[in-house]
Design a protein around this motif. Structure first.
Motif, mmCIF file in Angstrom:
data_model
loop_
_atom_site.group_PDB
_atom_site.id
_atom_site.type_symbol
_atom_site.label_atom_id
_atom_site.label_comp_id
_atom_site.label_asym_id
_atom_site.label_seq_id
_atom_site.Cartn_x
_atom_site.Cartn_y
_atom_site.Cartn_z
ATOM 1 N N LEU A 1 -61.540 -27.382 -1.587
ATOM 2 C CA LEU A 1 -60.246 -27.991 -1.910
ATOM 3 C C LEU A 1 -59.248 -26.937 -2.376
ATOM 4 O O LEU A 1 -58.086 -26.936 -1.950
ATOM 5 N N ILE A 2 -59.690 -26.037 -3.232
ATOM 6 C CA ILE A 2 -58.795 -24.949 -3.686
ATOM 7 C C ILE A 2 -58.396 -24.067 -2.515
ATOM 8 O O ILE A 2 -57.236 -23.674 -2.381
ATOM 9 N N PHE A 3 -59.349 -23.773 -1.638
ATOM 10 C CA PHE A 3 -59.059 -22.941 -0.477
ATOM 11 C C PHE A 3 -58.063 -23.624 0.453
ATOM 12 O O PHE A 3 -57.125 -22.991 0.958
ATOM 13 N N THR A 4 -58.221 -24.918 0.676
ATOM 14 C CA THR A 4 -57.317 -25.656 1.556
ATOM 15 C C THR A 4 -55.941 -25.823 0.913
ATOM 16 O O THR A 4 -54.917 -25.747 1.601
ATOM 17 N N ALA A 5 -55.902 -26.033 -0.394
ATOM 18 C CA ALA A 5 -54.620 -26.180 -1.079
ATOM 19 C C ALA A 5 -53.832 -24.874 -1.089
ATOM 20 O O ALA A 5 -52.601 -24.884 -1.160
ATOM 21 N N GLY A 6 -54.526 -23.741 -0.990
ATOM 22 C CA GLY A 6 -53.850 -22.442 -0.939
ATOM 23 C C GLY A 6 -53.305 -22.108 0.426
ATOM 24 O O GLY A 6 -52.844 -21.001 0.654
ATOM 25 N N ARG A 7 -53.350 -23.031 1.346
ATOM 26 C CA ARG A 7 -52.884 -22.899 2.720
ATOM 27 C C ARG A 7 -53.696 -21.879 3.491
ATOM 28 O O ARG A 7 -53.900 -20.761 3.044
ATOM 29 N N ILE A 8 -54.114 -22.310 4.635
ATOM 30 C CA ILE A 8 -54.894 -21.440 5.510
ATOM 31 C C ILE A 8 -53.923 -20.725 6.433
ATOM 32 O O ILE A 8 -53.299 -21.350 7.297
ATOM 33 N N ALA B 1 -53.903 -9.167 4.795
ATOM 34 C CA ALA B 1 -54.229 -9.144 3.368
ATOM 35 C C ALA B 1 -53.038 -8.658 2.556
ATOM 36 O O ALA B 1 -52.132 -7.996 3.071
ATOM 37 N N ALA B 2 -53.050 -8.989 1.274
ATOM 38 C CA ALA B 2 -51.936 -8.653 0.389
ATOM 39 C C ALA B 2 -52.024 -7.196 -0.064
ATOM 40 O O ALA B 2 -52.295 -6.905 -1.217
ATOM 41 N N ILE C 1 -47.745 -12.221 4.031
ATOM 42 C CA ILE C 1 -49.110 -11.884 3.592
ATOM 43 C C ILE C 1 -49.826 -13.163 3.183
ATOM 44 O O ILE C 1 -49.202 -14.193 2.924
ATOM 45 N N SER C 2 -51.125 -13.084 3.120
ATOM 46 C CA SER C 2 -51.894 -14.233 2.649
ATOM 47 C C SER C 2 -51.900 -14.252 1.123
ATOM 48 O O SER C 2 -51.717 -13.222 0.474
ATOM 49 N N ASN C 3 -52.128 -15.432 0.571
ATOM 50 C CA ASN C 3 -52.131 -15.586 -0.884
ATOM 51 C C ASN C 3 -53.527 -15.238 -1.417
ATOM 52 O O ASN C 3 -54.495 -15.920 -1.110
ATOM 53 N N PRO C 4 -53.662 -14.200 -2.238
ATOM 54 C CA PRO C 4 -54.987 -13.820 -2.725
ATOM 55 C C PRO C 4 -55.479 -14.651 -3.911
ATOM 56 O O PRO C 4 -56.655 -14.593 -4.254
ATOM 57 N N ALA D 1 -59.421 -15.469 -5.072
ATOM 58 C CA ALA D 1 -59.955 -14.961 -6.338
ATOM 59 C C ALA D 1 -60.520 -16.105 -7.187
ATOM 60 O O ALA D 1 -61.574 -15.963 -7.810
ATOM 61 N N LEU D 2 -59.832 -17.242 -7.200
ATOM 62 C CA LEU D 2 -60.325 -18.398 -7.950
ATOM 63 C C LEU D 2 -61.647 -18.907 -7.377
ATOM 64 O O LEU D 2 -62.570 -19.244 -8.120
ATOM 65 N N ILE D 3 -61.739 -18.938 -6.049
ATOM 66 C CA ILE D 3 -62.963 -19.419 -5.414
ATOM 67 C C ILE D 3 -64.117 -18.459 -5.675
ATOM 68 O O ILE D 3 -65.246 -18.879 -5.950
ATOM 69 N N LEU D 4 -63.853 -17.175 -5.613
ATOM 70 C CA LEU D 4 -64.913 -16.202 -5.881
ATOM 71 C C LEU D 4 -65.442 -16.348 -7.303
ATOM 72 O O LEU D 4 -66.656 -16.335 -7.542
ATOM 73 N N THR D 5 -64.551 -16.533 -8.254
ATOM 74 C CA THR D 5 -64.967 -16.744 -9.635
ATOM 75 C C THR D 5 -65.742 -18.052 -9.783
ATOM 76 O O THR D 5 -66.765 -18.118 -10.463
ATOM 77 N N ALA D 6 -65.274 -19.096 -9.102
ATOM 78 C CA ALA D 6 -65.947 -20.388 -9.183
ATOM 79 C C ALA D 6 -67.337 -20.342 -8.555
ATOM 80 O O ALA D 6 -68.260 -21.010 -9.032
#
Length: 125
Positions: A42-49, A54-55, A68-71, A75-80
């Motif tokens: 959900l977080i990944f999809t909300a951040g727009r695909i 890369a940034a 650029i893509s939003n990092p 980062a939030l998903i990796l932490t989660a």
């Protein structure tokens, strides 16, 4: 592509909630894992695909040259993912230890506060 991910998020949430409503501890744990993956997706999809680069800001520039893509969602998903894996490992060890002590993974059978063969506590003193 985003409607497909939105449907997949809904499916993950439904399966996760269904498994968490089970009476068996292992199914509850799997439901927690699937629920966590649904939140990550959900977080990944909300951040727009986006299919952008890369940034990374090139040398000598103050801002990115193009789109650029939003990092942040990444980062939030990796932490989660790290947090949910450690949470799952803790719950798995806790469930295994409870199974060793009680001998069942059924939540109805885990009622050690009210053993079946013991007399009831006194009603009054």
């Amino acid at each position: 592509m985003e409607p497909v991910f939105a449907a997949l998020v809904g499916l993950f949430f439904a399966v996760g909630i269904y498994l968490m409503l089970s009476k068996h501890v292992v199914r509850i744990l799997l439901g927690v894992v699937i629920f966590g993956n649904a939140v990550n997706l959900l977080i990944f999809t909300a951040g727009r695909i986006l299919r952008e680069v890369a940034a990374i800001i090139p040398e000598g520039a103050d801002t990115p040259v193009g789109p650029i893509s939003n990092p942040l969602p990444q980062a939030l998903i990796l932490t989660a993912i790290v947090i949910s894996f450690s949470f799952f490992a803790f719950l798995l060890v806790l469930a295994y230890r409870a199974y060793q002590e009680i001998g069942t993974d059924d939540t109805d059978g885990m009622r050690v506060a009210e053993p079946a063969g013991e007399p009831l506590p006194p009603i009054g003193y």
